[in-house]
Structure formats: C-alpha cells, structure tokens
Design a protein around this motif. Structure first.
Motif, PDB file in Angstrom:
ATOM      1  N   LEU A  63       5.810   3.224   0.139  1.00  0.00           N
ATOM      2  CA  LEU A  63       5.188   1.910   0.228  1.00  0.00           C
ATOM      3  C   LEU A  63       5.456   1.246   1.567  1.00  0.00           C
ATOM      4  CD1 LEU A  63       6.048   0.514  -3.320  1.00  0.00           C
ATOM      5  CD2 LEU A  63       4.162   1.992  -2.612  1.00  0.00           C
ATOM      6  N   ILE A  64       4.427   0.592   2.095  1.00  0.00           N
ATOM      7  CA  ILE A  64       4.560  -0.157   3.335  1.00  0.00           C
ATOM      8  C   ILE A  64       3.846  -1.498   3.207  1.00  0.00           C
ATOM      9  CG2 ILE A  64       4.716   1.927   4.750  1.00  0.00           C
ATOM     10  CD1 ILE A  64       1.848   1.405   5.663  1.00  0.00           C
ATOM     11  N   ASP A  65       4.148  -2.376   4.132  1.00  0.00           N
ATOM     12  CA  ASP A  65       3.501  -3.675   4.244  1.00  0.00           C
ATOM     13  C   ASP A  65       2.002  -3.461   4.455  1.00  0.00           C
ATOM     14  OD1 ASP A  65       2.549  -6.133   5.151  1.00  0.00           O
ATOM     15  OD2 ASP A  65       4.322  -6.563   6.340  1.00  0.00           O
ATOM     16  N   THR A  66       1.154  -4.194   3.699  1.00  0.00           N
ATOM     17  CA  THR A  66      -0.289  -4.024   3.852  1.00  0.00           C
ATOM     18  C   THR A  66      -0.775  -4.449   5.229  1.00  0.00           C
ATOM     19  OG1 THR A  66      -0.771  -6.212   2.957  1.00  0.00           O
ATOM     20  CG2 THR A  66      -0.640  -4.406   1.399  1.00  0.00           C
ATOM     21  N   GLY A  67       0.042  -5.203   5.946  1.00  0.00           N
ATOM     22  CA  GLY A  67      -0.322  -5.596   7.306  1.00  0.00           C
ATOM     23  C   GLY A  67      -0.474  -4.419   8.243  1.00  0.00           C
ATOM     24  N   PHE A  68       0.060  -3.259   7.863  1.00  0.00           N
ATOM     25  CA  PHE A  68      -0.133  -2.066   8.683  1.00  0.00           C
ATOM     26  C   PHE A  68      -1.582  -1.591   8.617  1.00  0.00           C
ATOM     27  CE2 PHE A  68       4.445  -1.904   8.507  1.00  0.00           C
ATOM     28  CZ  PHE A  68       4.803  -1.291   9.684  1.00  0.00           C
ATOM     29  N   PHE A  69      -2.341  -2.072   7.616  1.00  0.00           N
ATOM     30  CA  PHE A  69      -3.753  -1.713   7.502  1.00  0.00           C
ATOM     31  C   PHE A  69      -4.622  -2.959   7.695  1.00  0.00           C
ATOM     32  CE2 PHE A  69      -7.414  -0.898   4.473  1.00  0.00           C
ATOM     33  CZ  PHE A  69      -8.164  -0.220   5.424  1.00  0.00           C
ATOM     34  N   ILE A 127       0.841  -1.197   0.000  1.00  0.00           N
ATOM     35  CA  ILE A 127       0.000   0.000   0.000  1.00  0.00           C
ATOM     36  C   ILE A 127       0.877   1.248   0.000  1.00  0.00           C
ATOM     37  CG2 ILE A 127      -2.077  -0.983   1.024  1.00  0.00           C
ATOM     38  CD1 ILE A 127      -1.214  -0.015   3.723  1.00  0.00           C
ATOM     39  N   ASN A 128       0.365   2.272  -0.659  1.00  0.00           N
ATOM     40  CA  ASN A 128       1.033   3.565  -0.737  1.00  0.00           C
ATOM     41  C   ASN A 128       0.403   4.496   0.297  1.00  0.00           C
ATOM     42  OD1 ASN A 128       2.744   5.618  -2.064  1.00  0.00           O
ATOM     43  ND2 ASN A 128       0.788   6.515  -2.674  1.00  0.00           N
ATOM     44  N   VAL A 129       1.225   5.207   1.045  1.00  0.00           N
ATOM     45  CA  VAL A 129       0.733   6.072   2.122  1.00  0.00           C
ATOM     46  C   VAL A 129       1.303   7.476   1.963  1.00  0.00           C
ATOM     47  CG1 VAL A 129       0.463   4.150   3.733  1.00  0.00           C
ATOM     48  CG2 VAL A 129       2.635   5.393   3.656  1.00  0.00           C
ATOM     49  N   LYS A 130       0.820   8.374   2.801  1.00  0.00           N
ATOM     50  CA  LYS A 130       1.338   9.745   2.859  1.00  0.00           C
ATOM     51  C   LYS A 130       2.041   9.963   4.194  1.00  0.00           C
ATOM     52  CE  LYS A 130      -1.872  12.206  -0.209  1.00  0.00           C
ATOM     53  NZ  LYS A 130      -0.843  12.856  -1.043  1.00  0.00           N
ATOM     54  N   ASP A 131       3.060  10.816   4.183  1.00  0.00           N
ATOM     55  CA  ASP A 131       3.903  11.027   5.359  1.00  0.00           C
ATOM     56  C   ASP A 131       3.123  11.457   6.590  1.00  0.00           C
ATOM     57  OD1 ASP A 131       6.254  10.227   4.287  1.00  0.00           O
ATOM     58  OD2 ASP A 131       6.916  12.224   3.705  1.00  0.00           O
ATOM     59  N   ASN A 132       2.200  12.390   6.425  1.00  0.00           N
ATOM     60  CA  ASN A 132       1.558  13.004   7.585  1.00  0.00           C
ATOM     61  C   ASN A 132       0.189  12.423   7.910  1.00  0.00           C
ATOM     62  OD1 ASN A 132       3.740  14.815   7.889  1.00  0.00           O
ATOM     63  ND2 ASN A 132       2.886  16.127   6.289  1.00  0.00           N
ATOM     64  N   TYR A 133      -0.092  11.253   7.355  1.00  0.00           N
ATOM     65  CA  TYR A 133      -1.393  10.637   7.591  1.00  0.00           C
ATOM     66  C   TYR A 133      -1.219   9.166   7.974  1.00  0.00           C
ATOM     67  CZ  TYR A 133      -3.174  14.756   5.151  1.00  0.00           C
ATOM     68  OH  TYR A 133      -3.464  16.038   4.777  1.00  0.00           O
ATOM     69  N   SER A 134      -2.090   8.689   8.850  1.00  0.00           N
ATOM     70  CA  SER A 134      -2.070   7.278   9.210  1.00  0.00           C
ATOM     71  C   SER A 134      -2.658   6.476   8.054  1.00  0.00           C
ATOM     72  CB  SER A 134      -2.899   7.038  10.478  1.00  0.00           C
ATOM     73  OG  SER A 134      -4.281   7.202  10.188  1.00  0.00           O
ATOM     74  N   THR A 135      -2.472   5.146   8.109  1.00  0.00           N
ATOM     75  CA  THR A 135      -3.028   4.305   7.057  1.00  0.00           C
ATOM     76  C   THR A 135      -4.551   4.340   7.047  1.00  0.00           C
ATOM     77  OG1 THR A 135      -2.857   2.402   8.534  1.00  0.00           O
ATOM     78  CG2 THR A 135      -1.067   2.734   6.954  1.00  0.00           C
ATOM     79  N   LEU A 136      -5.167   4.654   8.193  1.00  0.00           N
ATOM     80  CA  LEU A 136      -6.620   4.774   8.224  1.00  0.00           C
ATOM     81  C   LEU A 136      -7.080   6.012   7.476  1.00  0.00           C
ATOM     82  CD1 LEU A 136      -7.418   3.746  11.916  1.00  0.00           C
ATOM     83  CD2 LEU A 136      -7.655   2.371   9.842  1.00  0.00           C
ATOM     84  N   ASP A 137      -6.240   7.037   7.464  1.00  0.00           N
ATOM     85  CA  ASP A 137      -6.601   8.288   6.810  1.00  0.00           C
ATOM     86  C   ASP A 137      -6.276   8.302   5.326  1.00  0.00           C
ATOM     87  OD1 ASP A 137      -7.538   9.435   9.178  1.00  0.00           O
ATOM     88  OD2 ASP A 137      -5.533  10.083   9.762  1.00  0.00           O
ATOM     89  N   PHE A 138      -5.237   7.568   4.935  1.00  0.00           N
ATOM     90  CA  PHE A 138      -4.888   7.542   3.516  1.00  0.00           C
ATOM     91  C   PHE A 138      -4.071   6.292   3.203  1.00  0.00           C
ATOM     92  CE2 PHE A 138      -2.506   8.388  -0.324  1.00  0.00           C
ATOM     93  CZ  PHE A 138      -3.443   9.044  -1.119  1.00  0.00           C
ATOM     94  N   LYS A 139      -4.525   5.536   2.226  1.00  0.00           N
ATOM     95  CA  LYS A 139      -3.772   4.383   1.716  1.00  0.00           C
ATOM     96  C   LYS A 139      -4.302   4.034   0.338  1.00  0.00           C
ATOM     97  CE  LYS A 139      -7.450   2.620   3.916  1.00  0.00           C
ATOM     98  NZ  LYS A 139      -8.291   3.414   4.829  1.00  0.00           N
TER      99      LYS A 139
END
Length: 561
Positions: A405-411, A245-257
C-alpha cells in the motif's frame, strides 16, 4: 480440479454450508481418496463444489453492494441530513427519504498543509450547517490525520470545532526535535518489535506511523479504525472513508494500481468487490477464510500507511537540525539523510528507514481466491480495470502474499473513487483541494474508465488564476454528481481579510510546503482562516448545488426519470 472447476469461492448462488476449514480439508481428502477408487462419483464431487462455492459463510465478503452496517448507517444519517437541508435551503416541507440527495465532502492530501486546511474548511462548513447535510467524508494523506483526530469524538460534528483546531495548532507548531530523542527511539524500537511479534510485517512506514503519533499527540495513541464506529453508530457524523492504493513491486503506479477503501466497518477493494471487517485487516486469510487473527493495528500505523513519506523528504525536514552522514543512494532513490551510530538500536531503525520507503505491506485477504471465469466480464470490475495486467487473472492481487500500500498521491491526489461507486449514489461532491503546484482537477482518468463525472472546462488563463470555487454540473451525463471545486487559493481573502498575507499558499517555497512539518503560530492561524473564508464566501454556490440536487431528486420521484 474436479472437472476443471475451482474449489475456491465464486460468485455462484447457493445455500450456505457451515464448514470449518478443518472439516473442509478432511472432506476434500476423502473425496480425493474416494475418487481414486470410484471414478464415477461425479455427483458427490458436484455437491461438494456447490457447498464450497457459496460465499455466505466466508470471512471475506464478496459482492459490490454496500455492507449491512453502512446501509443501516445511511438510514440513521438521513434524519440529520433531512433536517439540515430543510434548514439551510429554507424548505417549507420536510424531505422524504427518496428526496434526500447524497452529499459528500472530499479532501485531498498535502501533509501538515492538508491537516490544517481540512480544519479550516470544516469550520466554514460547520458554520453553514453543511456538515450535517453530508453523508460521507473522504480523505487521504494528511487529511486522514485530521479525520482520525475528529472521529475520536463520537459527536464531533455536533460540537464547536474551535477546541480541536486549537489542539491541532499546539502540535503543528510545536518543536519536532524530540522525534529522534533517545527516549523516542527506544519507544519506536519497542513498538516495532512488538508489532513484528504479533505477526505483522514491519517496514519503514510503521516507523513513520510512530513518528506521526509523536507529531500529532502527546503520548501513545491506542485508537483503532474500528473504534470509529462509535462516532457513526447513530448516524450523528458523516461516514469517514480513507483511501490508499495497492501496487506491485516491479510496476509503476501508472502500470498497476488498485483502489483500497477503509471505513470503520470494512476494508476492501472496489475492483474485486472483496471486503473484510476493519478489525481483521492485516490478519492472515486463505481462500476467503480467516486463518490467523492478528491484533488490529493502532490508528497511527494506518496514518503512516495513508501518508507514506515521499522519498524520505518529510523525515529529512524533521531531522535536518542534526548533521547526519549521507548514505549511498540506490538507483531508484533520491538523496536523503538519516542518523546512524554503532548501537543495535540505531541499526534496527536504519534498517527500517533504508528499505523501500513508500510501501506498507499487510497480509493479503485475497490470497488463494481464484476468480470465476465470468468475473473479468463483470461491469463493476471493469469500472476499475485500468491496466493491461487486469486482463490476466494470474496477474491480479489474489496471487500475492502481501498487499503493498502507498499514498494515493503517488498516482492521483484524490479520495474521490469510493464516492463514485454506483452503490453509494452520490449526488453532490464538495471537492476540497489542498494540492501544491498545479491544482487543476483532472477528470481524464474517470472519463477513460467510463465513470460518470462532470466535464471540467477551464481555459489556460483560468487555470493560471483560479478562483475560490467552481460549480460543475453535467446534467446531460446520467449518474454524474454535481461538483463544487474549491482550489487552495488566496483570491479575495487577501483584499478583504488579510492584505498582503498568504500570497503563495500552495507554493513549495511557502511556509506551507508539503514537506514542512512545523508551522509558526501565525501561519497556522492564517491558513485556517483562509480556508474557512473560502467556504463562507461561496455559500451561494454551495446552496445552489444543494438546491439543484433536491429538485432533481423530487423530479425523479415525480416523473421516474
């Protein structure tokens, strides 16, 4: 520009124009100059905009359909699937193309535990001849390690898996103390420097990828994602799909992925319908064109990306045997330990480790692509639009310089989303769950997105005492696949196969903790045997799901509904 329209590619149809970036720049400059002197040249401007709006000549493929290579693969794969289904279901007649259900094997993450259990599950499916019934095999996190190993072999699913299981056993059970020997550290430093010189943006995840290479192999691994095309070019194996999953620096995975899928053919965003060739992933793009091609990353770097170590705990388990000093913690970090000396080499490695440890960054292939005015209303886009940021085009990924990019397990610990693309038309999903702790399959996310998915109804008592397999079939929801859910449990196995053993398979205090990187030989063997047994012991449910899917395809063919 030019009457409020964008000069970037949109979804509008039109003839392809073979314009190189240099020629396009010259023509653009000409029109700007000409427009300043002749304000009435609207027709010329419109012609230029029409040429630029075509997506046929771009290096980024825009569209939600499956790529030509995957469509060709599906045609070739059907002969294997049709023969296997006829065999396992003991059908009297051959299946026609429109009677063949799309079956997918879906795995979840969990470090060395998921690497080991994936081997056991596939061994059981191989013995049932069900791997040949599958079109797709998806993974994330530790299951990608197993998949990457398997797809080195062009005919892995047609062979006995015992050799590969024994090879993995050697690496899972070997001592990991050599991970941070001076010789290995020099190798890490050399490889990171080379990667940076090639133009890639290095981070701690690249270091982790190199450590994974040591954990799983005897030496340097030159294998690349695009090399796996050889394992699917004749349809001889299921198509592998890896997920991040692709994320943003200032947002949690719940807020943006944003879900990103990797196949041997393409890498792309399901939400945007934007894909590039797998060998071009990491290269520099602008406005849909390849501006600077970088060497394709070795598979070990992608393995590091798809299993980002969480809060440094996996690294900590590898190197706990050394009494290393504890560094000051940042507010967002958990306590971890790393090795540090005064040498330049260790300072380089320390710099990598102390960065944000969960994010791998690559040049964004969406850079400069502005969305068409009607794009946000596209049904395919809305399928994966799940945060408030998705309502603002300037908040979307095409404005970013890099993908994070991060491991999808974070979401959600799942590799299911690529299988829920309507273009893939998946009929049956074998959900092989290797999660630690709670293993309840959550379909809430798909429900909120309006994605057809079976309703999972388990009582509180059932959740506490999970069985080996559940069949969920929501026939009333059009488009919902049949789901076979295999929790990682030791139910009847401990009574009939190994009394008293494996009493806590996915417990964090068991030998199979997510953060354990070394198993004892007997622990590895028992976990493989358990997951193989759980598959074989539920053959009846697997066959029931496959038979139901075939019957529905035939009924749909006959009645057209």
């Amino acid at each position: 520009l030019f009457g409020g329209r964008s000069l970037t590619p949109t979804w509008s149809e039109g003839p392809s124009a073979e314009l190189s970036p240099q020629i396009a720049i010259v023509i653009t400059a000409f029109f700007f100059f000409f427009a300043a002197w002749v304000p009435t040249c609207n027709m010329c401007a419109c012609v230029f905009l029409h040429l630029c709006s075509s997506s046929e000549d771009l290096d980024v493929r825009l569209g939600f359909d499956l790529c030509t290579e995957e469509q060709d693969f599906l045609c070739k794969r059907k002969k294997y699937v049709a023969a296997a289904l006829k065999n396992v279901l003991q059908l009297e007649e051959d299946l026609q193309d429109d009677e063949i259900p799309v079956v997918a094997i879906m795995t979840t993450g969990g470090g060395m535990r998921s690497l080991t259990t994936t081997y056991g599950s596939l061994l059981g499916l191989k013995k049932l001849n069900v791997i040949d019934c599958a079109m797709y095999l998806t993974g994330l996190s530790g299951t990608t390690w197993t998949m990457a190993n398997l797809y080195r072999d062009a005919d892995w699913s047609q062979q006995d898996l015992s050799g590969k299981i024994n090879e993995a056993r050697k690496h899972v059970t070997k001592c990991k103390m050599g991970s941070f020997s001076m010789e290995r550290m020099k190798y890490y430093n050399k490889q990171l420097c080379q990667r940076k010189q090639e133009g890639h943006r290095t981070s701690s995840i690249d270091l982790w990828g190199l450590i994974v290479e040591y954990l799983l192999h005897d030496g340097k691994d030159n294998h690349k994602l695009s090399d796996q095309r050889q394992a699917v070019d004749q349809g001889q194996n299921p198509l592998p799909i890896y997920v991040a999953i692709n994320v943003k620096d200032n947002y949690s995975t719940l807020d943006f992925k944003e879900w990103l899928e990797f196949t041997p053919y393409e890498v792309g965003f399901m939400k945007y319908g934007a894909f590039i060739r797998s060998e071009d992933f990491g290269s520099e793009f602008f406005m849909g064109r390849l501006m600077k091609r970088l060497p394709e990353s070795r598979i070990c770097y992608l393995e590091g990306d798809l299993l980002s170590w969480k809060n440094g705990k996996l690294i900590k388990n590898i190197i706990d045997y050394i009494n290393w000093p504890v560094l000051p913690m940042r507010p967002h970090e958990q306590k971890s330990q790393i090795f540090t000396t005064a040498s330049p080499l260790s300072r380089v490695l320390r710099g990598a480790i102390t960065e944000r440890t969960s994010v791998a960054q690559y040049h964004s292939f969406l850079k400069g692509l502005q969305l068409h005015n009607d794009y946000l209303e596209n049904d395919k886009f809305c399928r994966w639009k799940d945060t408030v940021l998705d309502t603002s085009p300037n908040q979307l990924t095409e404005t970013a310089e890099y993908l994070s990019l991060i491991d999808t397990g974070f979401f959600i610990n799942t590799s299911c989303p690529p299988l829920l693309r309507p273009e893939r038309k998946v009929d049956v999903i074998l959900h092989l769950n290797y999660s630690a702790g709670s293993q309840i399959l959550s379909c809430k996310y798909y429900s909120e997105q309006g994605i057809p998915f079976p309703k999972v109804a388990l009582s509180e008592e059932e959740r506490k005492n999970l069985k080996e397999c559940y069949l969920f079939d929501d026939a009333e929801t059009p488009g919902a696949p049949i789901l076979l859910f295999f929790p990682l449990v030791n139910d009847t196995y401990q009574s009939y196969k190994a009394p008293g053993k494996l009493s806590a398979v996915a417990n964090r205090f068991s030998p199979y903790s997510t953060y354990s990187v070394t198993y004892k030989e007997q622990d590895y063997d028992q976990l493989v045997k358990l997951t193989e047994y759980n598959i074989l012991n539920n053959k009846h449910l697997i066959l029931q799901a496959l038979r139901t899917a075939v019957e529905r395809k035939r009924r749909h063919k006959k009645y057209g509904a």
